[in-house]
Design an enzyme around this catalytic site. Structure first.
Site, PDB file in Angstrom:
ATOM      1  N   ARG A 127       3.983  -8.554  13.793  1.00  0.00           N
ATOM      2  CA  ARG A 127       4.155  -8.187  12.375  1.00  0.00           C
ATOM      3  C   ARG A 127       4.313  -9.508  11.644  1.00  0.00           C
ATOM      4  O   ARG A 127       5.341 -10.192  11.786  1.00  0.00           O
ATOM      5  CB  ARG A 127       5.358  -7.273  12.183  1.00  0.00           C
ATOM      6  CG  ARG A 127       5.675  -7.082  10.709  1.00  0.00           C
ATOM      7  CD  ARG A 127       6.517  -5.870  10.418  1.00  0.00           C
ATOM      8  NE  ARG A 127       5.707  -4.662  10.461  1.00  0.00           N
ATOM      9  CZ  ARG A 127       6.073  -3.497   9.958  1.00  0.00           C
ATOM     10  NH1 ARG A 127       7.240  -3.368   9.382  1.00  0.00           N
ATOM     11  NH2 ARG A 127       5.279  -2.440  10.033  1.00  0.00           N
ATOM     12  N   HIS A 162      -2.815  -3.083   7.598  1.00  0.00           N
ATOM     13  CA  HIS A 162      -1.847  -2.381   8.459  1.00  0.00           C
ATOM     14  C   HIS A 162      -2.633  -1.402   9.331  1.00  0.00           C
ATOM     15  O   HIS A 162      -2.518  -0.176   9.197  1.00  0.00           O
ATOM     16  CB  HIS A 162      -0.810  -1.652   7.589  1.00  0.00           C
ATOM     17  CG  HIS A 162       0.407  -1.212   8.331  1.00  0.00           C
ATOM     18  ND1 HIS A 162       0.613  -1.439   9.682  1.00  0.00           N
ATOM     19  CD2 HIS A 162       1.514  -0.533   7.902  1.00  0.00           C
ATOM     20  CE1 HIS A 162       1.778  -0.934  10.040  1.00  0.00           C
ATOM     21  NE2 HIS A 162       2.342  -0.384   8.988  1.00  0.00           N
ATOM     22  N   GLN A 172      -1.171   1.714  11.420  1.00  0.00           N
ATOM     23  CA  GLN A 172      -0.764   2.834  10.578  1.00  0.00           C
ATOM     24  C   GLN A 172      -1.975   3.688  10.205  1.00  0.00           C
ATOM     25  O   GLN A 172      -1.894   4.923  10.177  1.00  0.00           O
ATOM     26  CB  GLN A 172      -0.058   2.326   9.322  1.00  0.00           C
ATOM     27  CG  GLN A 172       0.471   3.429   8.448  1.00  0.00           C
ATOM     28  CD  GLN A 172       1.628   4.192   9.071  1.00  0.00           C
ATOM     29  OE1 GLN A 172       2.626   3.605   9.451  1.00  0.00           O
ATOM     30  NE2 GLN A 172       1.492   5.507   9.186  1.00  0.00           N
ATOM     31  N   ASP A 206       1.844   4.718  -1.072  1.00  0.00           N
ATOM     32  CA  ASP A 206       2.688   3.754  -0.364  1.00  0.00           C
ATOM     33  C   ASP A 206       3.606   3.124  -1.412  1.00  0.00           C
ATOM     34  O   ASP A 206       3.396   3.299  -2.625  1.00  0.00           O
ATOM     35  CB  ASP A 206       1.796   2.693   0.313  1.00  0.00           C
ATOM     36  CG  ASP A 206       2.590   1.717   1.173  1.00  0.00           C
ATOM     37  OD1 ASP A 206       3.743   2.020   1.543  1.00  0.00           O
ATOM     38  OD2 ASP A 206       2.049   0.621   1.474  1.00  0.00           O
ATOM     39  N   CYS A 247       3.089   6.260   4.733  1.00  0.00           N
ATOM     40  CA  CYS A 247       3.416   5.539   5.971  1.00  0.00           C
ATOM     41  C   CYS A 247       4.909   5.357   6.150  1.00  0.00           C
ATOM     42  O   CYS A 247       5.374   5.108   7.250  1.00  0.00           O
ATOM     43  CB  CYS A 247       2.685   4.205   6.000  1.00  0.00           C
ATOM     44  SG  CYS A 247       3.290   2.995   4.796  1.00  0.00           S
ATOM     45  N   ARG A 270       2.744   7.470  15.074  1.00  0.00           N
ATOM     46  CA  ARG A 270       2.666   6.018  15.306  1.00  0.00           C
ATOM     47  C   ARG A 270       2.769   5.725  16.800  1.00  0.00           C
ATOM     48  O   ARG A 270       2.045   4.889  17.337  1.00  0.00           O
ATOM     49  CB  ARG A 270       3.803   5.285  14.573  1.00  0.00           C
ATOM     50  CG  ARG A 270       3.606   5.083  13.092  1.00  0.00           C
ATOM     51  CD  ARG A 270       2.415   4.212  12.761  1.00  0.00           C
ATOM     52  NE  ARG A 270       2.541   2.820  13.240  1.00  0.00           N
ATOM     53  CZ  ARG A 270       3.208   1.854  12.612  1.00  0.00           C
ATOM     54  NH1 ARG A 270       3.797   2.095  11.467  1.00  0.00           N
ATOM     55  NH2 ARG A 270       3.237   0.618  13.102  1.00  0.00           N
TER      56      ARG A 270
HETATM   57  N1  NVA Z   1       2.911  -1.757   2.188  1.00  0.00           N
HETATM   58  C1  NVA Z   1       4.190  -1.717   2.864  1.00  0.00           C
HETATM   59  C2  NVA Z   1       4.061  -1.003   4.168  1.00  0.00           C
HETATM   60  C3  NVA Z   1       5.356  -0.875   4.935  1.00  0.00           C
HETATM   61  C4  NVA Z   1       5.193  -0.234   6.264  1.00  0.00           C
HETATM   62  C5  NVA Z   1       4.705  -3.117   3.070  1.00  0.00           C
HETATM   63  O1  NVA Z   1       3.921  -4.009   3.421  1.00  0.00           O
HETATM   64  O2  NVA Z   1       5.900  -3.343   2.870  1.00  0.00           O
HETATM   65  N1   CP Z   2       5.205   2.441   8.423  1.00  0.00           N
HETATM   66  C1   CP Z   2       5.772   1.361   8.996  1.00  0.00           C
HETATM   67  O1   CP Z   2       5.084   0.437   9.469  1.00  0.00           O
HETATM   68  O2   CP Z   2       7.123   1.385   9.027  1.00  0.00           O
HETATM   69  P1   CP Z   2       8.113   0.230   9.475  1.00  0.00           P
HETATM   70  O3   CP Z   2       8.053  -0.859   8.444  1.00  0.00           O
HETATM   71  O4   CP Z   2       9.445   0.889   9.549  1.00  0.00           O
HETATM   72  O5   CP Z   2       7.660  -0.309  10.820  1.00  0.00           O
END
Ligand code: NVA
Ligand code: CP
Length: 297
Positions: A95, A122, A125, A214, A254, A282
């Protein structure tokens, strides 16, 4: 997403199969003795827990590596991190703060690297979301998907690519300033789907089979929170919008969700919402991805 374009159908079917087998109590220890290293530069609930538990269900082991606790956080290079971790683990989940760091890690690793989100994409997801849509609708090709909100974030970009690969028509409804990077729109169009990018909320969910949104403030965008709250006003997914969609339309998010902003709680916890199936999936989708990767190395 583009890296799995030839395997997407197979991954989704395998994930659904792994889910069914586990629910029946059958063991699925295909990755016995394998180790997954999970590097996190941003917070997570779902990604961390679903990868860790998923790996356990496959008979393997997962290591949580927070950037602050490993030397990457003190300036060790991505290149050396990749070269070293590749000597210990069989798979890496990353990540990342940036898509560039993600690509660098993948370039220098000799083991497969799975994106667990970066600033641009992502993919895990969206593989999950396509699996969830397939479970609920029985198919993907020919469906109509509408996403409202931040069209320039990682989810919107991966939805464009995922819809393209799966043959799902894709509409992104977003203020002009937040329209997707043209690269993702162009790539999606290459698959022959209908792509619509608009700032007009009026009737935007008419004929939709799937509606998604989102957060308006992704991780890394916190400094712009105040201005974003103003600019996204009117882009909240409401019960009214759900009523305008096809009667059997489903709602995806998500998560984490911020109720009253990108979606009302009534929609997110309402009868058309499948957000908790999505969160559960997931785990199954990532198990499908990990098994597919390990079968191919
Ligand atoms: N678009 C959001 C997704 C979180 C899972 C972010 O990047 O924070
Ligand atoms: N949807 C998602 O990736 O959630 P987290 O940020 O909790 O991993």
């Amino acid at each position: 997403m583009l890296d799995v374009k030839d395997d997407l159908d197979k991954i989704i079917d395998l994930s659904i199969q792994l889910k069914k087998k586990n629910k029946k109590g059958e063991k699925t220890h295909e990755l016995s003795g394998k180790t997954l290293g999970m590097i996190f530069e941003k917070s997570s609930t779902r990604t961390r827990v679903s990868f860790e538990v998923g790996m356990e269900k496959l008979g393997g082991h997962a290591l949580f590596l927070s950037k602050n606790d490993i030397q990457l956080g003190r300036g060790e290079t991505i290149e050396d991190t990749a070269l070293v971790l590749s000597r210990y683990v069989d798979l890496i989940m990353y990540r990342a703060m940036s898509n560039k760091a993600m690509k660098d890690l993948a370039k220098f690793s000799s083991v497969p690297v799975i994106s667990g989100l970066d600033d641009k994409e992502h993919p895990c997801q969206v593989v999950t979301d396509l699996m969830t849509i397939k479970e609920h609708k029985g198919k993907l090709r020919g469906l109509s998907f509408v996403y409202l909100g931040d069209g320039k974030n990682n989810m919107a970009h991966s939805y464009l690519l995922g819809c393209g690969i799966a043959g799902v028509d894709c509409t992104i409804v977003s203020p002009k300033k937040y329209w997707p990077d043209p690269y993702y729109v162009d790539e999606a169009k290459k698959f022959g789907i209908k792509v619509t990018i608009t700032d007009s909320v009026k009737d935007c969910t008419k004929g939709a089979d799937v509606i998604a949104t989102d957060t308006w403030v992704s991780m890394g965008d916190e400094a712009q929170k105040e201005i974003r709250m103003k600019e996204f006003k009117g882009y909240t997914v409401t019960e009214e919008m759900m009523k305008q969609a096809n009667s059997d339309a489903i709602f995806l998010h998500c998560l984490p969700a911020y109720y009253g902003y990108e979606v009302t709680k009534e929609v997110a916890h309402g009868p058309q919402s499948v957000i908790f199936d999505e969160a559960e999936n997931r785990m199954w989708a990532q198990m499908g991805i990990m098994v597919t990767l390990m079968r191919s190395v």
